[in-house]
Design an enzyme around this catalytic site. Structure first.
Site, PDB file in Angstrom:
ATOM      1  N   GLU A 440      16.044  60.011   2.693  1.00  0.00           N
ATOM      2  CA  GLU A 440      14.941  60.372   1.789  1.00  0.00           C
ATOM      3  C   GLU A 440      15.044  61.825   1.350  1.00  0.00           C
ATOM      4  OE1 GLU A 440      13.018  58.958  -0.009  1.00  0.00           O
ATOM      5  OE2 GLU A 440      13.706  57.063   0.806  1.00  0.00           O
TER       6      GLU A 440
HETATM    7  C1  LIG Z   1      20.996  55.121   8.106  1.00  0.00           C
HETATM    8  C2  LIG Z   1      20.842  55.480   6.662  1.00  0.00           C
HETATM    9  C3  LIG Z   1      19.964  54.759   5.870  1.00  0.00           C
HETATM   10  C4  LIG Z   1      19.839  55.052   4.509  1.00  0.00           C
HETATM   11  N1  LIG Z   1      19.009  54.292   3.709  1.00  0.00           N
HETATM   12  C5  LIG Z   1      19.069  54.438   2.368  1.00  0.00           C
HETATM   13  C6  LIG Z   1      18.413  53.511   1.490  1.00  0.00           C
HETATM   14  O1  LIG Z   1      17.715  52.594   1.933  1.00  0.00           O
HETATM   15  N2  LIG Z   1      18.595  53.669   0.150  1.00  0.00           N
HETATM   16  C7  LIG Z   1      19.346  54.659  -0.370  1.00  0.00           C
HETATM   17  O2  LIG Z   1      19.480  54.719  -1.579  1.00  0.00           O
HETATM   18  N3  LIG Z   1      19.953  55.581   0.425  1.00  0.00           N
HETATM   19  C8  LIG Z   1      19.840  55.483   1.773  1.00  0.00           C
HETATM   20  N4  LIG Z   1      20.483  56.379   2.590  1.00  0.00           N
HETATM   21  C9  LIG Z   1      21.178  57.515   2.006  1.00  0.00           C
HETATM   22  C10 LIG Z   1      20.488  58.843   2.277  1.00  0.00           C
HETATM   23  O3  LIG Z   1      19.302  58.945   1.554  1.00  0.00           O
HETATM   24  C11 LIG Z   1      21.499  59.976   1.964  1.00  0.00           C
HETATM   25  O4  LIG Z   1      22.467  59.930   3.014  1.00  0.00           O
HETATM   26  C12 LIG Z   1      20.871  61.341   1.889  1.00  0.00           C
HETATM   27  O5  LIG Z   1      20.019  61.418   0.779  1.00  0.00           O
HETATM   28  C13 LIG Z   1      21.887  62.478   1.801  1.00  0.00           C
HETATM   29  O6  LIG Z   1      22.937  62.184   0.951  1.00  0.00           O
HETATM   30  P1  LIG Z   1      24.436  62.316   1.494  1.00  0.00           P
HETATM   31  O7  LIG Z   1      24.494  61.647   2.800  1.00  0.00           O
HETATM   32  O8  LIG Z   1      25.363  61.860   0.447  1.00  0.00           O
HETATM   33  O9  LIG Z   1      24.636  63.857   1.736  1.00  0.00           O
HETATM   34  P2  LIG Z   1      25.115  64.959   0.657  1.00  0.00           P
HETATM   35  O10 LIG Z   1      24.299  64.825  -0.576  1.00  0.00           O
HETATM   36  O11 LIG Z   1      26.576  64.918   0.523  1.00  0.00           O
HETATM   37  O12 LIG Z   1      24.692  66.299   1.394  1.00  0.00           O
HETATM   38  C14 LIG Z   1      25.476  66.892   2.446  1.00  0.00           C
HETATM   39  C15 LIG Z   1      24.853  68.230   2.846  1.00  0.00           C
HETATM   40  O13 LIG Z   1      24.809  69.116   1.707  1.00  0.00           O
HETATM   41  C16 LIG Z   1      23.490  69.533   1.436  1.00  0.00           C
HETATM   42  N5  LIG Z   1      23.291  69.600  -0.020  1.00  0.00           N
HETATM   43  C17 LIG Z   1      23.660  68.686  -0.942  1.00  0.00           C
HETATM   44  N6  LIG Z   1      23.303  69.096  -2.165  1.00  0.00           N
HETATM   45  C18 LIG Z   1      22.676  70.266  -2.023  1.00  0.00           C
HETATM   46  C19 LIG Z   1      22.048  71.189  -2.921  1.00  0.00           C
HETATM   47  N7  LIG Z   1      21.978  70.952  -4.226  1.00  0.00           N
HETATM   48  N8  LIG Z   1      21.484  72.300  -2.406  1.00  0.00           N
HETATM   49  C20 LIG Z   1      21.527  72.546  -1.082  1.00  0.00           C
HETATM   50  N9  LIG Z   1      22.115  71.730  -0.182  1.00  0.00           N
HETATM   51  C21 LIG Z   1      22.677  70.598  -0.649  1.00  0.00           C
HETATM   52  C22 LIG Z   1      22.592  68.487   2.100  1.00  0.00           C
HETATM   53  O14 LIG Z   1      21.317  68.991   2.446  1.00  0.00           O
HETATM   54  C23 LIG Z   1      23.413  68.095   3.327  1.00  0.00           C
HETATM   55  O15 LIG Z   1      23.185  69.001   4.351  1.00  0.00           O
HETATM   56  C24 LIG Z   1      20.581  56.128   3.959  1.00  0.00           C
HETATM   57  C25 LIG Z   1      21.451  56.872   4.772  1.00  0.00           C
HETATM   58  C26 LIG Z   1      21.602  56.540   6.093  1.00  0.00           C
HETATM   59  C27 LIG Z   1      22.583  57.323   6.929  1.00  0.00           C
END
Ligand SMILES: Cc1cc2nc3c(=O)[nH]c(=O)nc-3n(C[C@H](O)[C@H](O)[C@H](O)COP(=O)(O)OP(=O)(O)OC[C@H]3O[C@@H](n4cnc5c(N)ncnc54)[C@H](O)[C@@H]3O)c2cc1C
Length: 589
Positions: A440
């Site tokens: 989220e």
């Molecule tokens: C168990 C699980 C359930 C999930 N359920 C759902 C679901 O039901 N539906 C769905 O759509 N998604 C779901 N997700 C996805 C989840 O919402 C994302 O993993 C999350 O939003 C972060 O995206 P990412 O993992 O790609 O990290 P990234 O976006 O790659 O981020 C990696 C790091 O970089 C930082 N970062 C990235 N961009 C910026 C920025 N602009 N400024 C500062 N810092 C930044 C982040 O804070 C983080 O620390 C789920 C994930 C998991 C693991």
């Protein structure tokens, strides 16, 4: 053996004594919410959570979900428990009576969700996502879409799921690639792969309604070209009967750190039929209805796990005999005293307790504003409350989940080595709650939302700061409250100063807000909780001849003297600026 007993006394205190729920139920549509009814609802939800869901909490963690050629089987007992959830009408607590819902206040639903998720977080995710899908559909769906899906989602008969994330696109949704091509009959064919989709496939309901972000073929690049579609797993005929399976399937489930009872799915859309929800290219706006609901819900998950971990830590600390109390043996008939006598164990238990009760007050205060924003007959009042909800949503998401993790880790520490052992339950809380800080929108992103968007861009700070400043002014000089008001006033001043400093610097120094955001979030949240503890103390002082209110005062004192002072170091870090954060050259890492 782990225990779980919903803290109903504190729920009633927060509702009725702190936040004057009797007056709140005078809002239009809440005539059916007499105290008798609300107490019965809370007692029944406590019973359902403790007796039906909690017994499945550990077995589901051990067993996990089974994936077999596209089908997903939930852990033993989930199907029966889900049927009881629907039968009991629990998913429809806040839903519109026009869709078969009960039109209850969000304040009551928040407490229900705290109990449900404290008993079994993996299970709680299914109705949580369904409620989010219902809210988005009720706000942005067409009349036809509402007629087909709203009542089924409201009741939980069908489940909802949220499909945003793709392999190359997490935080930055502007990168998403899933395509939606018009089929010429008003529907679209969706093609693409979504990952990490919670409850994307399962056996609890005969249908799942996906809300999917995708791009129309002529859409502009980036986040301005994203549209939202409603995609059923099984096609729904005009009369509501289920038809053929849609071209959407689960390709795999993830193996993960926690929430083993809830499947995290790779979902393949292979020309799946979908219908546009809201305006073309305005999908993020519509999706935010679901995302904001989920953000607050995820915050509640943090609170729920904090409460569960705290209860187990207290039970253990009363029972485990090690060493003698520094003030002299407590029970000479026993070989040692229970560890609850040791000041360091007390420090941990009091930190758990104060953060948990503080998070509960913060969540319910926000829920109160949410009810007012939706129902107050005076538009100006409703708008003010809406601003407050917008400001507090990232705070509830990030602070409550940070506290959930912190409290659960303290839970392990209280148990010592036994906290690391699976059978004692604390390590599951740490694993389960960890995801809440990530999904989220990570808590870093929530902090940027609070500072960058809500405070610096939308200027919503005063919708929080004004009630706090008014409270401080009103009670200045009140000697009985001074021990609570002085630390609150000091941290409020620090927050005001930090806000002013970042505002002055942010224009010319682009890294300033990002470097300050997480510390600012905590400074903000601690001040908010300080305000609520001061109010709790004000309510409790005249009643301090009973144990509950004496305990509330002791917890408020602990928060003011042992947690709120952290605001000074947070302020120092914020005003130190982005320099030390960014100084090291990228190549030198
Ligand atoms: C168990 C699980 C359930 C999930 N359920 C759902 C679901 O039901 N539906 C769905 O759509 N998604 C779901 N997700 C996805 C989840 O919402 C994302 O993993 C999350 O939003 C972060 O995206 P990412 O993992 O790609 O990290 P990234 O976006 O790659 O981020 C990696 C790091 O970089 C930082 N970062 C990235 N961009 C910026 C920025 N602009 N400024 C500062 N810092 C930044 C982040 O804070 C983080 O620390 C789920 C994930 C998991 C693991």
């Amino acid at each position: 053996m782990p225990i779980f007993a919903p803290p109903l006394r504190d729920h009633l205190f927060t509702l009725y004594e702190l936040l004057d729920f009797e007056t709140h139920t005078r809002l239009p549509g809440f005539d059916h919410c007499s105290r008798d009814v609300i107490e019965a609802v809370l007692e029944q939800s406590a019973r359902f959570s403790a007796e039906v869901l909690f017994p499945l909490h550990r077995s589901a963690d051990e067993e996990g979900v089974q994936f077999d050629n596209g089908t997903v089987t939930t852990p033993k007992g989930f199907k029966e428990a889900y049927a009881q959830l629907v039968e009991g009408g629990w998913p429809a607590l806040t839903a519109d009576p026009g869709h078969g819902g009960q039109g209850m206040p969000h304040m009551v639903n928040f407490l229900f969700e705290e109990m449900l998720n404290g008993a079994n977080l993996s299970f709680g995710l299914f109705p949580g996502l369904t409620r989010g899908a219902y809210v988005a559909l009720a706000q942005h769906g067409t009349e036809d879409q509402k007629a087909l899906y709203a009542a089924k989602l409201a009741s939980g008969e069908w489940a909802g799921s949220m499909c945003l994330t793709e392999a190359h696109c997490g935080t930055d949704l502007g990168l998403l690639k899933t395509q939606a091509a018009p089929k010429g009959d008003g529907s679209y064919a969706l093609t693409g792969t979504k990952i990490f989709i919670s409850a994307g496939e399962h056996d609890l309901t005969p249908n799942i309604i996906y809300l999917v972000l995708a791009r129309l073929s002529n859409a502009p690049k980036g986040s301005k070209g994203i549209s939202l579609f409603v995609v059923p797993k099984v096609m729904v005929k005009a009369d509501g009967a289920l038809g053929e399976r849609n071209a959407v399937s689960c390709g795999a489930v993830e193996h993960k750190m926690g929430i083993h009872g809830c499947p995290t799915c790779v979902m393949n859309f292979d020309g799946a039929a979908g219908w546009l929800m809201g305006e073309p290219n305005q999908g993020l706006k519509a999706m935010f209805a679901m995302m904001n609901t989920e953000r607050i819900a995820v915050g509640i998950h943090g609170l729920a796990i904090a409460e569960a971990s705290y209860q187990n830590a207290v039970a253990y600390a009363r029972d485990r005999l090690q060493g003698r109390a520094p003030s002299g043996p407590r029970d000479t008939a026993k070989p040692a005293d229970p560890i609850i006598v040791h000041p360091d164990v007390r420090r941990m238990l009091m930190t758990q307790r104060a953060l948990t009760e503080g998070c509960r007050m913060l969540a319910l205060w926000t829920a109160q504003a949410l009810d007012v924003s939706e129902r107050h007959p005076d538009a100006a009042f409703a708008r003010q409350a809406d601003d407050m909800v917008a400001l507090m949503t990232p705070v509830v998401k990030a602070f409550l989940t940070d506290c959930g993790s912190e409290v659960a880790n303290l839970g392990i520490q209280v148990l010592g080595g036994h906290g690391f052992i699976r059978a004692n339950g604390q390590e599951q809380y740490v694993r389960d709650v960890r995801i809440t800080q990530l999904y989220e929108g990570t808590n870093g992103i929530q902090s940027m939302d609070l500072l960058g968007r809500k405070v610096l861009h939308l200027h919503l700070f005063d919708s929080f700061a004004k009630p706090v400043a008014d409270f401080v002014t009103t009670h200045e000089g009140d000697e009985r409250l001074a021990e609570f008001m002085e630390p609150l006033a000091a941290s409020h001043d620090l927050l005001e100063d930090a806000t002013r400093t970042i505002r002055e610097r942010a224009g010319a120094q682009p890294n300033e807000a990002g470097a300050a955001a997480v510390d600012y979030m905590r400074l903000f949240a601690l001040t908010a909780v300080g305000y609520l503890f001061a109010r709790a103390a004000q309510v409790s002082l005249p009643k301090s001849n009973d144990d509950f209110h004496r305990a509330k005062l002791a917890t408020a004192r602990f928060f003011m003297q042992r947690i709120l002072p952290d605001t000074a170091s947070l302020h120092a870090k914020i005003v130190a600026g982005a320099g030390p954060v960014m100084e090291l050259d990228e190549a030198m890492f």
